[in-house]
Motif scaffolding. Structure first.
Motif, PDB file in Angstrom:
ATOM      1  N   GLY A 283      46.801  40.549  56.077  1.00  0.00           N
ATOM      2  CA  GLY A 283      48.110  39.798  56.344  1.00  0.00           C
ATOM      3  C   GLY A 283      48.637  41.383  56.822  1.00  0.00           C
ATOM      4  O   GLY A 283      49.536  41.539  56.886  1.00  0.00           O
TER       5      GLY A 283
ATOM      6  N   GLN B 102      50.005  40.003  47.815  1.00  0.00           N
ATOM      7  CA  GLN B 102      50.258  39.234  46.400  1.00  0.00           C
ATOM      8  C   GLN B 102      50.004  38.211  46.128  1.00  0.00           C
ATOM      9  O   GLN B 102      49.489  37.534  45.562  1.00  0.00           O
ATOM     10  CB  GLN B 102      51.607  39.689  46.202  1.00  0.00           C
ATOM     11  N   ALA B 103      50.593  36.957  47.232  1.00  0.00           N
ATOM     12  CA  ALA B 103      50.147  35.891  47.394  1.00  0.00           C
ATOM     13  C   ALA B 103      49.191  35.025  46.610  1.00  0.00           C
ATOM     14  O   ALA B 103      48.785  33.993  47.045  1.00  0.00           O
ATOM     15  CB  ALA B 103      50.403  35.222  48.839  1.00  0.00           C
ATOM     16  N   ALA B 104      47.762  35.768  48.190  1.00  0.00           N
ATOM     17  CA  ALA B 104      46.395  35.646  48.108  1.00  0.00           C
ATOM     18  C   ALA B 104      45.367  35.979  46.745  1.00  0.00           C
ATOM     19  O   ALA B 104      45.038  34.489  46.113  1.00  0.00           O
ATOM     20  CB  ALA B 104      45.727  35.546  49.118  1.00  0.00           C
ATOM     21  N   GLU B 105      45.965  36.826  46.154  1.00  0.00           N
ATOM     22  CA  GLU B 105      45.574  37.578  45.292  1.00  0.00           C
ATOM     23  C   GLU B 105      45.934  37.673  43.695  1.00  0.00           C
ATOM     24  O   GLU B 105      45.153  38.440  42.704  1.00  0.00           O
ATOM     25  CB  GLU B 105      44.257  38.603  45.570  1.00  0.00           C
ATOM     26  N   GLY B 106      47.092  37.517  43.701  1.00  0.00           N
ATOM     27  CA  GLY B 106      48.059  37.795  43.016  1.00  0.00           C
ATOM     28  C   GLY B 106      47.696  39.432  42.503  1.00  0.00           C
ATOM     29  O   GLY B 106      48.236  39.818  41.195  1.00  0.00           O
TER      30      GLY B 106
ATOM     31  N   VAL C 147      52.420  42.295  50.794  1.00  0.00           N
ATOM     32  CA  VAL C 147      52.669  40.718  50.839  1.00  0.00           C
ATOM     33  C   VAL C 147      51.505  39.913  50.231  1.00  0.00           C
ATOM     34  O   VAL C 147      51.507  38.575  49.859  1.00  0.00           O
ATOM     35  CB  VAL C 147      54.117  39.607  51.388  1.00  0.00           C
ATOM     36  N   THR C 148      51.496  39.804  51.734  1.00  0.00           N
ATOM     37  CA  THR C 148      49.846  38.305  51.515  1.00  0.00           C
ATOM     38  C   THR C 148      48.713  38.784  50.767  1.00  0.00           C
ATOM     39  O   THR C 148      48.013  37.957  50.084  1.00  0.00           O
ATOM     40  CB  THR C 148      48.898  39.200  52.632  1.00  0.00           C
TER      41      THR C 148
ATOM     42  N   ASN D 151      44.697  38.189  60.515  1.00  0.00           N
ATOM     43  CA  ASN D 151      44.070  36.539  59.919  1.00  0.00           C
ATOM     44  C   ASN D 151      42.541  36.426  60.426  1.00  0.00           C
ATOM     45  O   ASN D 151      42.945  34.830  61.155  1.00  0.00           O
ATOM     46  CB  ASN D 151      45.588  36.107  59.577  1.00  0.00           C
TER      47      ASN D 151
END
Length: 423
Positions: A92, A368-372, A365-366, A96
């Protein structure tokens, strides 16, 4: 011969201790210097961030329940949790690799990191410059808001020809930040008021002043609406993109590169910069040497305010085409203090520190979105960086680093170099 004469003769006959080789001094400076301390502070912060990820990961908690029967599962879960989080952070913020077949999409995270870093670098330079003069400028929020409001008003409500409009809005914003910062220097010089208290109070004044103007028709509030927001920036006043319309990176990044070069030249190659450094080292000695300390305080805060104001201009004219609001500073004024500390108040260091924090912001941000993983983990990492930067002896003790010699200089004295040439 008396005992005193014998002692004197013995001391005269005693051999002098040879100076350590210059190569050893250079290695000592490299491994114990500020650059290595900053690098290891980042590594330690990432390690502690990884520990927090492990402690909060549900899979690790499940596998740890039967650790003694199958310890391998726990270690695998730990590796996947930490590796997955930091891999997502890298995807992120830098590259990528999951979309390596599309180069434009693969490098988009890097452009986002540079976009996030632009206001951090500008504000960090302003804070660092004040640090070098011995002033603690924590008024970044107020300077950003005033600069953004000034630039935003011109950009939204004063139509002009394309190029002229952008230049005028930029200059007006820089003047707004310079005046707000110069007010701090003026109060410091004329009344002796502490800059920390003054900047904190001016932050509140700027915030509520801009909030009032955004709710006042005919001032900053957009005509025909009740929301505390200005009108959108006119197209002629928006910073142009430098990497294509599909990326958010704009000319503001070029401006912070120019600002970094300017601050480096100011501090290291100009007479004014010498005065700044002299006042920062010892204002009383500088005053005895004939330097006007009070005028120096005003000058440096004007320049620092303009630099921080550049961050506000970026927020108003960069990608913020929907208008300005009271919260557009987004904590940049306080993050700039961290950037300046990590960069050791040196322009080049501030530049790369700003890029690092911009990358952390983009990659969070990535992650959080990908791995929580919560975005707050990145804030914790930033806090640990500040902690270790503020405690160099702790870092040196953990890694057993040498303490640099304060009298060592990378370049030999001019007379010594001439002596080597004449041999």
């Amino acid at each position: 011969m008396t005992s005193t004469d014998q002692t004197t003769a013995g001391a005269a006959a005693a051999p002098e201790t040879p100076a350590p080789p210059r190569q050893n001094q250079i290695l000592k400076e490299i491994f114990g210097g500020s650059a290595m301390i900053s690098f290891l502070a980042i590594i330690l912060a990432l390690i502690f961030g990884g520990l927090l990820i492990v402690l909060t990961d549900p899979v690790v908690q499940q596998t740890s329940a039967y650790f003694f029967s199958r310890p391998g599962d726990t270690f695998v879960a730990i590796a996947e949790a930490v590796g997955g989080a930091y891999a997502a952070l890298f995807r992120g913020s830098v590259f990528n690799y999951l979309r390596a077949d599309e180069f434009g999409a693969a490098i988009r995270p890097l452009t986002e990191s540079l976009t996030n870093a632009t206001p951090l670098i500008a504000a960090g330079l302003g804070v660092a410059l004040a640090f070098r003069v011995g002033l603690f400028n924590i008024g970044g929020r107020g300077q950003i808001l005033i600069a953004a409001a000034a630039a935003g008003y011109v950009g939204a409500y004063v139509p002009m020809p394309p190029v002229i409009h952008l230049i005028v809005a930029l200059v007006v914003g820089l003047i707004g930040g310079a005046l707000w910062g110069g007010l701090v220097g003026l109060l410091k010089a004329r009344t002796g008021a502490h800059e920390v208290i003054v900047t904190i109070m001016l932050n509140y004044i700027a915030f509520y002043l801009i909030s009032f103007l955004l709710r006042t028709p005919g001032a900053l509030q957009a005509p025909g609406q009740s929301n505390p927001r200005s009108g959108p920036m006119l197209e002629t006043a928006v910073f142009p993109k430098i990497a294509g319309e599909e990326y958010n990176l704009n000319i503001g990044f070029i401006l912070v590169i120019v600002a970094t070069i300017y601050v480096w030249y100011l501090l290291n190659r100009s007479a004014m910069g010498f005065q700044f450094r002299a006042v920062g080292e010892n204002p009383h000695a500088a005053r005895v040497a004939g330097i006007n300390v009070e005028r120096t305080y005003i000058t440096v805060m004007v320049i620092a305010g303009a630099l921080v104001g550049l961050a506000g201009v970026q927020q108003a004219l960069g990608n913020f085409t929907g208008g300005i609001a009271a919260g557009l500073d987004a904590g940049i004024g306080f993050d700039a203090i961290t950037v300046a500390l990590l960069g050791r108040s040196k322009p080049i260091g501030v530049f790369f520190a700003g890029i690092l924090f911009g990358a952390l912001k983009a990659g969070a941000v990535t992650m959080q979105a990908a791995e929580g993983i919560p975005v707050d983990i990145v804030l914790v990492v930033q806090s640990f960086i500040v902690l270790f930067i503020a405690a160099p002896p702790l870092v040196r003790a953990l890694f057993r680093l040498p303490t640099p010699d304060p009298l060592f200089h990378w370049r030999k004295p001019q007379l010594a170099r001439k002596a080597e040439v004449t041999k």
